[in-house]
Scaffold this motif. Structure first.
Motif, PDB file in Angstrom:
ATOM      1  N   ILE A 177       0.842  -1.204   0.000  1.00 37.56           N
ATOM      2  CA  ILE A 177       0.000   0.000   0.000  1.00 37.56           C
ATOM      3  C   ILE A 177       0.873   1.249   0.000  1.00 37.56           C
ATOM      4  O   ILE A 177       0.679   2.178  -0.794  1.00 37.56           O
ATOM      5  N   GLU A 178       1.852   1.275   0.893  1.00 36.68           N
ATOM      6  CA  GLU A 178       2.691   2.463   1.045  1.00 36.68           C
ATOM      7  C   GLU A 178       3.583   2.669  -0.180  1.00 36.68           C
ATOM      8  O   GLU A 178       3.791   3.807  -0.620  1.00 36.68           O
ATOM      9  N   ILE A 179       4.119   1.593  -0.740  1.00 36.97           N
ATOM     10  CA  ILE A 179       4.962   1.718  -1.938  1.00 36.97           C
ATOM     11  C   ILE A 179       4.166   2.334  -3.090  1.00 36.97           C
ATOM     12  O   ILE A 179       4.614   3.277  -3.748  1.00 36.97           O
ATOM     13  N   VAL A 180       2.977   1.789  -3.338  1.00 39.62           N
ATOM     14  CA  VAL A 180       2.164   2.283  -4.451  1.00 39.62           C
ATOM     15  C   VAL A 180       1.687   3.707  -4.173  1.00 39.62           C
ATOM     16  O   VAL A 180       1.635   4.544  -5.077  1.00 39.62           O
ATOM     17  N   LYS A 181       1.357   4.008  -2.924  1.00 43.88           N
ATOM     18  CA  LYS A 181       0.978   5.382  -2.561  1.00 43.88           C
ATOM     19  C   LYS A 181       2.113   6.347  -2.874  1.00 43.88           C
ATOM     20  O   LYS A 181       1.895   7.427  -3.454  1.00 43.88           O
ATOM     21  N   GLN A 182       3.328   5.999  -2.495  1.00 44.05           N
ATOM     22  CA  GLN A 182       4.447   6.902  -2.733  1.00 44.05           C
ATOM     23  C   GLN A 182       4.783   7.015  -4.217  1.00 44.05           C
ATOM     24  O   GLN A 182       5.146   8.100  -4.700  1.00 44.05           O
ATOM     25  N   ILE A 183       4.663   5.915  -4.955  1.00 45.58           N
ATOM     26  CA  ILE A 183       4.842   5.987  -6.409  1.00 45.58           C
ATOM     27  C   ILE A 183       3.808   6.938  -6.996  1.00 45.58           C
ATOM     28  O   ILE A 183       4.118   7.773  -7.852  1.00 45.58           O
ATOM     29  N   GLY A 184       2.568   6.814  -6.526  1.00 47.21           N
ATOM     30  CA  GLY A 184       1.510   7.701  -6.994  1.00 47.21           C
ATOM     31  C   GLY A 184       1.797   9.159  -6.684  1.00 47.21           C
ATOM     32  O   GLY A 184       1.541  10.050  -7.516  1.00 47.21           O
ATOM     33  N   ASP A 185       2.325   9.435  -5.495  1.00 51.87           N
ATOM     34  CA  ASP A 185       2.687  10.807  -5.117  1.00 51.87           C
ATOM     35  C   ASP A 185       3.665  11.411  -6.121  1.00 51.87           C
ATOM     36  O   ASP A 185       3.498  12.538  -6.596  1.00 51.87           O
ATOM     37  N   TRP A 186       4.709  10.666  -6.414  1.00 54.15           N
ATOM     38  CA  TRP A 186       5.757  11.175  -7.287  1.00 54.15           C
ATOM     39  C   TRP A 186       5.306  11.219  -8.743  1.00 54.15           C
ATOM     40  O   TRP A 186       5.690  12.132  -9.491  1.00 54.15           O
ATOM     41  N   ALA A 187       4.493  10.257  -9.143  1.00 55.48           N
ATOM     42  CA  ALA A 187       3.948  10.288 -10.508  1.00 55.48           C
ATOM     43  C   ALA A 187       3.058  11.515 -10.686  1.00 55.48           C
ATOM     44  O   ALA A 187       3.109  12.201 -11.718  1.00 55.48           O
ATOM     45  N   TYR A 188       2.261  11.820  -9.668  1.00 50.25           N
ATOM     46  CA  TYR A 188       1.408  13.016  -9.708  1.00 50.25           C
ATOM     47  C   TYR A 188       2.254  14.273  -9.832  1.00 50.25           C
ATOM     48  O   TYR A 188       1.946  15.166 -10.618  1.00 50.25           O
ATOM     49  N   SER A 189       3.326  14.323  -9.076  1.00 47.50           N
ATOM     50  CA  SER A 189       4.218  15.481  -9.126  1.00 47.50           C
ATOM     51  C   SER A 189       4.824  15.665 -10.510  1.00 47.50           C
ATOM     52  O   SER A 189       5.124  16.787 -10.931  1.00 47.50           O
ATOM     53  N   SER A 190       4.995  14.548 -11.247  1.00 46.24           N
ATOM     54  CA  SER A 190       5.553  14.613 -12.600  1.00 46.24           C
ATOM     55  C   SER A 190       4.496  14.923 -13.650  1.00 46.24           C
ATOM     56  O   SER A 190       4.829  15.046 -14.832  1.00 46.24           O
ATOM     57  N   GLY A 191       3.220  14.995 -13.242  1.00 45.19           N
ATOM     58  CA  GLY A 191       2.173  15.361 -14.185  1.00 45.19           C
ATOM     59  C   GLY A 191       1.146  14.295 -14.492  1.00 45.19           C
ATOM     60  O   GLY A 191       0.228  14.514 -15.289  1.00 45.19           O
TER      61      GLY A 191
END
Length: 251
Positions: free
Chosen positions: A88-102
């Motif tokens: 859960i936490e890994i995918v959440k953090q990937i999502g955070d950074w992907a969002y930051s990239s657009g």
């Protein structure tokens, strides 16, 4: 369209061309009986999403090779699992950074059955964090009815079965031990059970199904269905919008 091969200047351009969409493949590293290597789920997720990314032009994030495989137990060597909360936490953090990239449309393509619950939890957290981020979880074995039938034909609680063995015959023969295929069959013992049991309580060798039925032709056909059906779903979703534009918060 591999994210890892794009530069920081190229990523915004690639995302803009597909309405800010990206694909995240999620696999697992776990025992797959005596006849298949432990990377089957990751290989399926990776090969499938690479081909879909090529067709749709949607950038593909690096494939996650570890999943929630704790149900496979430590009875057989080879499984490297993470706890549900970790995934859960890994995918959440990937999502955070992907969002930051657009990224504003994230397609999570899952190739391991019991990743489903942690991935759904990650989806809930991410969409509550970012009101303009849309996330879809797509399970590679259940994309459409024909894909589901291909996977479930020989067992409802299938694993390392006809379908997975056929896919490896066609697309990753290095993961196969051909001399073991015809002696690896193990029945589905879960029919009629109310409880969910770990694999060490349901399989004698880590397999559920009939890998002896596998053929290269079935693997080619099954993979083609998976690629075509997933590509069609993603292309359609590139233009999907929320039915209402109501903000998540009331203030």
């Amino acid at each position: 369209m591999l994210w890892s091969e794009l530069t920081w200047e190229e990523i915004p351009i690639a995302l803009k061309a597909v309405n800010n969409a990206a694909i995240l493949p999620v696999g697992a590293t776990e025992q797959h009986g005596p006849h298949l290597g432990c990377g089957v789920d990751t290989v399926i997720a990776d090969l499938l999403c690479k081909e879909v990314s090529r067709i749709t032009k949607v950038p593909m994030l690096p494939t996650l090779p570890y999943g929630c495989s704790i149900g496979h137990s430590k009875h057989w060597p080879g499984t490297i699992a993470v706890q549900p909360i970790t995934l859960i936490e890994i995918v959440k953090q990937i999502g955070d950074w992907a969002y930051s990239s657009g990224v504003r449309r994230l397609f999570i393509v899952n190739a391991h059955v019991t990743n489903a619950a942690p991935l759904r939890c990650a989806l809930e957290i991410l969409r509550a964090t970012y009101d303009d981020l849309m996330i879809s979880i797509l399970h590679s074995a259940q994309l459409t009815e024909r894909v589901r039938h291909f996977h479930f034909a020989d067992a409802e609680d299938w694993h390392a079965n006809d379908a997975e063995t056929s896919l490896m015959l066609a697309h990753a023969p290095e993961l196969l031990r051909p001399e073991k295929i015809n002696i690896a069959d193990d029945p589905d013992r879960t029919e009629g059970l109310l409880f969910s049991h770990p694999v060490n309580h349901t399989s004698s060798n880590g397999v559920t199904g009939k890998p002896s039925l596998a053929t290269l032709e079935k693997g080619q056909q099954g993979f083609e269905w998976m690629v075509n059906d997933l590509s069609e779903m993603i292309l359609k979703a590139l233009n999907e919008e929320p039915p209402l534009n109501t903000p998540y918060c009331s203030h």
